[in-house]
Design a protein around this motif. Structure first.
Motif, mmCIF file in Angstrom:
data_model
loop_
_atom_site.group_PDB
_atom_site.id
_atom_site.type_symbol
_atom_site.label_atom_id
_atom_site.label_comp_id
_atom_site.label_asym_id
_atom_site.label_seq_id
_atom_site.Cartn_x
_atom_site.Cartn_y
_atom_site.Cartn_z
ATOM 1 N N LEU A 9 0.810 -1.054 -0.055
ATOM 2 C CA LEU A 9 -0.074 0.312 -0.064
ATOM 3 C C LEU A 9 1.076 1.282 -0.110
ATOM 4 O O LEU A 9 0.750 2.171 -0.931
ATOM 5 C CB LEU A 9 -0.915 -0.050 1.348
ATOM 6 N N GLU A 10 1.956 1.043 0.891
ATOM 7 C CA GLU A 10 2.708 2.559 0.801
ATOM 8 C C GLU A 10 3.493 2.545 -0.609
ATOM 9 O O GLU A 10 3.572 3.576 -1.049
ATOM 10 C CB GLU A 10 3.892 2.147 1.922
ATOM 11 N N ASN A 11 4.000 1.602 -1.031
ATOM 12 C CA ASN A 11 4.682 1.849 -2.567
ATOM 13 C C ASN A 11 3.639 2.006 -3.614
ATOM 14 O O ASN A 11 4.213 2.755 -4.554
ATOM 15 C CB ASN A 11 5.300 0.484 -2.675
ATOM 16 N N ALA A 12 2.473 2.134 -3.172
ATOM 17 C CA ALA A 12 1.573 2.286 -4.575
ATOM 18 C C ALA A 12 1.513 4.140 -4.381
ATOM 19 O O ALA A 12 0.931 4.596 -5.560
ATOM 20 C CB ALA A 12 0.101 2.169 -4.055
ATOM 21 N N PHE A 13 1.987 4.665 -3.553
ATOM 22 C CA PHE A 13 1.889 6.138 -3.645
ATOM 23 C C PHE A 13 3.383 6.718 -3.798
ATOM 24 O O PHE A 13 4.432 6.399 -3.123
ATOM 25 C CB PHE A 13 1.290 6.769 -2.183
ATOM 26 N N VAL A 14 3.383 7.597 -4.857
ATOM 27 C CA VAL A 14 4.664 8.221 -5.463
ATOM 28 C C VAL A 14 4.723 9.653 -5.202
ATOM 29 O O VAL A 14 5.847 10.115 -5.580
ATOM 30 C CB VAL A 14 4.842 7.646 -6.745
ATOM 31 N N ASP A 15 3.876 10.237 -4.844
ATOM 32 C CA ASP A 15 3.564 11.684 -4.604
ATOM 33 C C ASP A 15 4.488 12.346 -3.322
ATOM 34 O O ASP A 15 4.449 13.455 -3.423
ATOM 35 C CB ASP A 15 2.323 12.297 -4.689
ATOM 36 N N GLY A 16 4.661 11.622 -2.749
ATOM 37 C CA GLY A 16 5.225 12.153 -1.202
ATOM 38 C C GLY A 16 5.237 11.029 -0.216
ATOM 39 O O GLY A 16 4.727 9.967 -0.444
ATOM 40 N N PRO A 17 5.762 11.623 0.800
ATOM 41 C CA PRO A 17 5.850 10.416 2.184
ATOM 42 C C PRO A 17 4.335 10.016 2.498
ATOM 43 O O PRO A 17 3.111 10.746 2.548
ATOM 44 C CB PRO A 17 6.323 11.323 3.279
ATOM 45 N N VAL A 18 4.340 8.664 2.878
ATOM 46 C CA VAL A 18 2.779 8.105 3.212
ATOM 47 C C VAL A 18 3.109 7.653 4.549
ATOM 48 O O VAL A 18 4.190 6.808 4.998
ATOM 49 C CB VAL A 18 2.688 6.741 2.366
ATOM 50 N N CYS A 19 2.399 8.109 5.727
ATOM 51 C CA CYS A 19 2.060 7.362 7.173
ATOM 52 C C CYS A 19 1.200 6.429 7.190
ATOM 53 O O CYS A 19 0.040 6.548 6.672
ATOM 54 C CB CYS A 19 2.309 8.452 8.010
ATOM 55 N N GLY A 20 1.669 5.546 8.210
ATOM 56 C CA GLY A 20 0.578 4.669 9.011
ATOM 57 C C GLY A 20 0.100 5.127 10.106
ATOM 58 O O GLY A 20 0.653 5.645 10.694
ATOM 59 N N VAL A 21 -1.179 5.089 10.230
ATOM 60 C CA VAL A 21 -1.825 5.474 11.368
ATOM 61 C C VAL A 21 -2.704 4.734 12.052
ATOM 62 O O VAL A 21 -3.435 3.980 11.717
ATOM 63 C CB VAL A 21 -2.923 6.872 11.072
ATOM 64 N N ASP A 22 -2.803 4.458 13.534
ATOM 65 C CA ASP A 22 -3.614 3.530 14.232
ATOM 66 C C ASP A 22 -3.751 3.896 15.831
ATOM 67 O O ASP A 22 -2.948 5.081 16.096
ATOM 68 C CB ASP A 22 -2.925 2.279 14.202
ATOM 69 N N GLU A 23 -4.634 3.595 16.346
ATOM 70 C CA GLU A 23 -4.992 4.124 17.690
ATOM 71 C C GLU A 23 -4.718 2.910 18.756
ATOM 72 O O GLU A 23 -4.862 1.767 18.486
ATOM 73 C CB GLU A 23 -6.378 4.744 17.588
ATOM 74 N N ALA A 111 -2.204 9.487 4.350
ATOM 75 C CA ALA A 111 -2.044 8.460 5.597
ATOM 76 C C ALA A 111 -3.060 7.369 5.324
ATOM 77 O O ALA A 111 -4.106 7.419 4.771
ATOM 78 C CB ALA A 111 -3.004 9.392 6.921
ATOM 79 N N LEU A 112 -2.421 6.347 5.816
ATOM 80 C CA LEU A 112 -3.140 5.128 5.693
ATOM 81 C C LEU A 112 -3.835 4.701 7.056
ATOM 82 O O LEU A 112 -2.776 4.724 7.995
ATOM 83 C CB LEU A 112 -2.121 3.959 5.240
ATOM 84 N N VAL A 113 -4.965 4.842 7.321
ATOM 85 C CA VAL A 113 -5.666 4.673 8.380
ATOM 86 C C VAL A 113 -6.026 3.259 8.788
ATOM 87 O O VAL A 113 -7.203 2.982 7.932
ATOM 88 C CB VAL A 113 -6.541 5.871 8.902
ATOM 89 N N ASP A 114 -5.985 2.725 9.858
ATOM 90 C CA ASP A 114 -6.821 1.494 10.114
ATOM 91 C C ASP A 114 -8.191 1.583 10.422
ATOM 92 O O ASP A 114 -8.561 2.525 11.057
ATOM 93 C CB ASP A 114 -5.931 0.863 11.423
ATOM 94 N N GLY A 115 -8.997 0.953 9.799
ATOM 95 C CA GLY A 115 -10.323 0.982 10.019
ATOM 96 C C GLY A 115 -11.315 1.363 9.023
ATOM 97 O O GLY A 115 -10.462 1.603 7.641
ATOM 98 N N ASN A 116 -12.446 1.794 9.007
ATOM 99 C CA ASN A 116 -13.299 2.133 7.704
ATOM 100 C C ASN A 116 -13.768 3.528 7.888
ATOM 101 O O ASN A 116 -14.366 4.010 7.287
ATOM 102 C CB ASN A 116 -14.183 1.038 7.563
ATOM 103 N N TYR A 117 -13.317 4.209 9.214
ATOM 104 C CA TYR A 117 -13.941 5.696 9.240
ATOM 105 C C TYR A 117 -12.907 6.646 8.713
ATOM 106 O O TYR A 117 -11.684 6.552 9.304
ATOM 107 C CB TYR A 117 -14.139 5.867 10.994
ATOM 108 N N ARG A 118 -13.397 7.481 7.781
ATOM 109 C CA ARG A 118 -12.486 8.393 7.408
ATOM 110 C C ARG A 118 -12.483 9.620 8.146
ATOM 111 O O ARG A 118 -12.986 10.651 8.220
ATOM 112 C CB ARG A 118 -13.119 8.918 5.868
ATOM 113 N N PHE A 119 -11.373 9.665 9.259
ATOM 114 C CA PHE A 119 -11.094 10.738 9.874
ATOM 115 C C PHE A 119 -10.642 12.206 9.200
ATOM 116 O O PHE A 119 -10.034 11.744 8.187
ATOM 117 C CB PHE A 119 -10.317 10.685 11.187
ATOM 118 N N LYS A 120 -10.955 13.299 9.694
ATOM 119 C CA LYS A 120 -10.539 14.454 9.086
ATOM 120 C C LYS A 120 -9.066 14.863 9.633
ATOM 121 O O LYS A 120 -9.225 15.190 10.890
ATOM 122 C CB LYS A 120 -11.509 15.571 9.301
ATOM 123 N N LEU A 121 -8.342 14.615 8.770
ATOM 124 C CA LEU A 121 -6.629 14.407 9.152
ATOM 125 C C LEU A 121 -6.065 15.751 8.275
ATOM 126 O O LEU A 121 -6.521 16.170 7.297
ATOM 127 C CB LEU A 121 -5.892 13.238 9.150
#
Length: 220
Positions: A9-23, A111-121
């Protein structure tokens, strides 16, 4: 055999840094909710990354050190019990995630965010159901969020003795219910949570919630 998380999933983005997010800590009866954001270096990905719930405490603590040493950037954020009460747990989780991303030394474009809720980040978001088992960045974030919150709850055990926070970290446990019934709630208990309300009425939350979820998830 099920595969563990990868960097696909991270490698699919080429436009800049991608972070993973979890709670961590949406369900407990006490304590804040925590979140972490991690931008992994694809050439220095720690081995053994996985959903934090599948790892022992010792393994999580070992990986925490390695993640922080090898990641491009990492950040941890919390939302307090007061913020949970005023915003509800869902929006407080989003606030903790925002704080985690804002704490990154390098700001991500996605941001790759765990879950199915699209938080406003603070950046674009892609939700990933079961993400901590699919994305190494999300898995790394789940580890940092879990370790940070567990460490805080051990500190809270010393500040608020009698509830057993060091052992259960604020979750459902008999020693926790016993402490609530004997002492009443302390400053870090979530007073809107069903089990805490029951204890205030003198009822044993372990008996009532034996076969139910620990909390009323999005109760204001």
């Amino acid at each position: 055999m099920a595969k563990g998380p990868s960097m696909l999933l991270e490698n699919a983005f080429v436009d800049g840094p991608v972070c993973g997010v979890d709670e961590a800590g949406r369900g407990p009866w006490a304590g804040p909710v925590s979140a972490a954001a991690v931008i992994l270096n694809p050439r220095k990905v720690p081995k053994g990354l996985d959903d934090s719930k599948k790892l022992s405490a010792k393994t999580r603590e070992t990986l925490e050190v390695e993640i922080k040493a090898k990641a491009v950037a990492w950040g941890v954020g919390f939302a307090s019990v007061e913020e949970i009460a005023s915003l509800n747990i869902l929006h407080a989780t989003g606030l903790a995630m925002c704080r985690a991303i804002e704490a990154l030394a390098v700001q991500p474009v996605f941001a790759l965010v765990d879950g199915n809720y699209r938080f406003k980040l603070p950046c674009e978001v892609k939700t990933v159901v079961g993400g901590d088992g699919k994305s190494k960045s999300i898995a790394a974030a789940s580890i940092l969020a879990k370790v940070a919150r567990d460490r805080l709850m051990v500190e809270m055990d010393a500040r608020y003795p009698g509830y057993g926070f060091a052992g259960h970290k604020g979750y459902r446990a008999q020693v926790h219910a016993d402490g609530l019934l004997a002492l009443g709630p302390c400053e870090i208990h979530r007073l809107s949570w069903g089990p805490v309300k029951l204890a205030l009425m003198g009822r044993n939350p372990m008996a009532v919630f034996a076969d139910l979820q620990d909390e009323l998830p999005f109760e204001d």
